[in-house]
Design a protein around this motif. Structure first.
Motif, PDB file in Angstrom:
ATOM      1  N   UNK A   1      75.470  87.515  44.875  1.00 58.24           N
ATOM      2  CA  UNK A   1      76.282  87.251  43.695  1.00 58.24           C
ATOM      3  C   UNK A   1      77.768  87.364  44.007  1.00 58.24           C
ATOM      4  N   UNK A   2      78.152  88.399  44.742  1.00 57.84           N
ATOM      5  CA  UNK A   2      79.573  88.538  45.071  1.00 57.84           C
ATOM      6  C   UNK A   2      80.021  87.438  46.025  1.00 57.84           C
ATOM      7  N   UNK A   3      79.150  87.076  46.962  1.00 62.14           N
ATOM      8  CA  UNK A   3      79.469  85.986  47.875  1.00 62.14           C
ATOM      9  C   UNK A   3      79.620  84.676  47.114  1.00 62.14           C
TER      10      UNK A   3
ATOM     11  N   UNK B   1      82.128  78.220  43.856  1.00 63.87           N
ATOM     12  CA  UNK B   1      83.242  77.505  43.279  1.00 63.87           C
ATOM     13  C   UNK B   1      83.911  76.591  44.291  1.00 63.87           C
ATOM     14  N   UNK B   2      83.621  76.794  45.531  1.00 65.14           N
ATOM     15  CA  UNK B   2      84.210  75.990  46.599  1.00 65.14           C
ATOM     16  C   UNK B   2      83.255  74.900  47.050  1.00 65.14           C
ATOM     17  N   UNK B   3      82.201  74.662  46.320  1.00 59.28           N
ATOM     18  CA  UNK B   3      81.252  73.639  46.713  1.00 59.28           C
ATOM     19  C   UNK B   3      80.394  74.063  47.872  1.00 59.28           C
ATOM     20  N   UNK B   4      80.336  75.351  48.146  1.00 57.11           N
ATOM     21  CA  UNK B   4      79.567  75.898  49.262  1.00 57.11           C
ATOM     22  C   UNK B   4      79.954  75.286  50.596  1.00 57.11           C
ATOM     23  N   UNK B   5      81.176  74.864  50.703  1.00 55.25           N
ATOM     24  CA  UNK B   5      81.639  74.277  51.944  1.00 55.25           C
ATOM     25  C   UNK B   5      82.513  75.242  52.697  1.00 55.25           C
ATOM     26  N   UNK B   6      83.527  74.720  53.359  1.00 56.98           N
ATOM     27  CA  UNK B   6      84.441  75.566  54.109  1.00 56.98           C
ATOM     28  C   UNK B   6      85.170  76.497  53.148  1.00 56.98           C
TER      29      UNK B   6
ATOM     30  N   UNK C   1      96.593  71.548  35.572  1.00 60.35           N
ATOM     31  CA  UNK C   1      96.051  72.609  36.423  1.00 60.35           C
ATOM     32  C   UNK C   1      94.615  72.918  36.014  1.00 60.35           C
ATOM     33  N   UNK C   2      93.679  72.791  36.935  1.00 55.18           N
ATOM     34  CA  UNK C   2      92.270  73.075  36.659  1.00 55.18           C
ATOM     35  C   UNK C   2      92.022  74.568  36.725  1.00 55.18           C
ATOM     36  N   UNK C   3      91.072  75.033  35.914  1.00 57.22           N
ATOM     37  CA  UNK C   3      90.648  76.428  35.900  1.00 57.22           C
ATOM     38  C   UNK C   3      89.161  76.471  36.234  1.00 57.22           C
ATOM     39  N   UNK C   4      88.737  77.540  36.898  1.00 56.46           N
ATOM     40  CA  UNK C   4      87.345  77.637  37.320  1.00 56.46           C
ATOM     41  C   UNK C   4      86.730  78.935  36.841  1.00 56.46           C
ATOM     42  N   UNK C   5      85.456  78.849  36.429  1.00 56.91           N
ATOM     43  CA  UNK C   5      84.667  80.033  36.076  1.00 56.91           C
ATOM     44  C   UNK C   5      83.360  79.957  36.848  1.00 56.91           C
ATOM     45  N   UNK C   6      82.899  81.109  37.323  1.00 60.56           N
ATOM     46  CA  UNK C   6      81.649  81.190  38.072  1.00 60.56           C
ATOM     47  C   UNK C   6      80.777  82.261  37.434  1.00 60.56           C
TER      48      UNK C   6
ATOM     49  N   UNK D   1      81.868  76.217  36.362  1.00 57.33           N
ATOM     50  CA  UNK D   1      82.541  75.352  35.402  1.00 57.33           C
ATOM     51  C   UNK D   1      83.977  75.201  35.865  1.00 57.33           C
ATOM     52  N   UNK D   2      84.410  73.955  36.019  1.00 50.91           N
ATOM     53  CA  UNK D   2      85.815  73.664  36.294  1.00 50.91           C
ATOM     54  C   UNK D   2      86.298  72.849  35.113  1.00 50.91           C
ATOM     55  N   UNK D   3      87.407  73.268  34.541  1.00 52.39           N
ATOM     56  CA  UNK D   3      87.905  72.612  33.339  1.00 52.39           C
ATOM     57  C   UNK D   3      89.409  72.429  33.413  1.00 52.39           C
ATOM     58  N   UNK D   4      89.871  71.396  32.721  1.00 49.72           N
ATOM     59  CA  UNK D   4      91.305  71.166  32.573  1.00 49.72           C
ATOM     60  C   UNK D   4      91.670  71.479  31.130  1.00 49.72           C
ATOM     61  N   UNK D   5      92.465  72.516  30.907  1.00 46.58           N
ATOM     62  CA  UNK D   5      92.860  72.856  29.543  1.00 46.58           C
ATOM     63  C   UNK D   5      93.748  71.797  28.896  1.00 46.58           C
ATOM     64  N   UNK D   6      94.412  70.981  29.696  1.00 48.00           N
ATOM     65  CA  UNK D   6      95.325  69.983  29.150  1.00 48.00           C
ATOM     66  C   UNK D   6      94.595  68.833  28.452  1.00 48.00           C
ATOM     67  N   UNK D   7      93.532  68.322  29.089  1.00 54.13           N
ATOM     68  CA  UNK D   7      92.824  67.177  28.498  1.00 54.13           C
ATOM     69  C   UNK D   7      91.373  67.489  28.146  1.00 54.13           C
ATOM     70  N   UNK D   8      90.962  68.749  28.332  1.00 57.54           N
ATOM     71  CA  UNK D   8      89.626  69.235  27.958  1.00 57.54           C
ATOM     72  C   UNK D   8      88.476  68.588  28.726  1.00 57.54           C
ATOM     73  N   UNK D   9      88.735  68.034  29.880  1.00 57.48           N
ATOM     74  CA  UNK D   9      87.645  67.507  30.699  1.00 57.48           C
ATOM     75  C   UNK D   9      87.008  68.674  31.446  1.00 57.48           C
ATOM     76  N   UNK D  10      85.674  68.634  31.612  1.00 59.60           N
ATOM     77  CA  UNK D  10      84.975  69.712  32.308  1.00 59.60           C
ATOM     78  C   UNK D  10      83.981  69.144  33.311  1.00 59.60           C
ATOM     79  N   UNK D  11      83.676  69.954  34.313  1.00 53.07           N
ATOM     80  CA  UNK D  11      82.638  69.639  35.276  1.00 53.07           C
ATOM     81  C   UNK D  11      81.780  70.893  35.435  1.00 53.07           C
TER      82      UNK D  11
END
Length: 94
Positions: free
Chosen positions: A14-16, A22-27, A43-48, A56-66
Motif C-alpha cells: 500500500x505504501x509503495x 500514480x506514476x502508471x507503475x512505470x519509472x 494543473x492536474x491533481x492526483x489522489x491514490x 484519480x487524476x483531475x483538473x480543477x480548472x475544467x473538471x476533467x478526470x481520469x
C-alpha cells in the motif's frame, strides 16, 4: 505464510503503491512531472487509494478526470510475488 506476514506485505504494498500507482507503475516519476491538463493546460491533481488500488487524476480548472483501477495488473502480481518471497526468505538472525 502467516496472516501477520500477509498483512505486513499488504501494508508495504500500500505504501509503495501510493507513489508507484500514480506514476502508471512505470519509472520513478515525481509529482512535478505530472503533465498539465491536455484540455485547458491547468494543473492536474492526483489522489491514490491504496486499499482499493484506485487512482484519480483531475483538473480543477475544467473538471476533467481520469480514473484507473490497478487491481489484477501484472506488475502488481509481480510485486506481490516479490514481497511474498522476501517475507518467506526472512530468517531469524543467527
Amino acid at each position: 505464510m502467516v496472516w501477520s506476514e500477509i498483512i505486513n506485505a499488504i501494508d508495504f504494498l500500500a505504501s509503495f503503491l501510493s507513489s508507484e500507482l500514480a506514476k502508471g507503475l512505470g519509472k520513478a516519476v515525481n509529482m512535478e512531472e505530472l503533465k498539465k491538463c491536455p484540455f485547458c493546460g491547468g494543473e492536474a491533481k492526483m489522489k491514490v487509494n491504496e486499499s482499493t488500488l484506485n487512482t484519480l487524476i483531475a483538473c480543477p480548472s475544467c473538471n476533467v478526470t481520469m480514473k484507473n483501477n490497478f487491481k489484477g495488473h501484472k506488475r502488481i502480481k509481480k510485486l506481490l510475488e516479490e514481497l511474498a518471497i522476501e517475507a518467506w526468505n526472512r530468517r531469524v538472525e543467527e
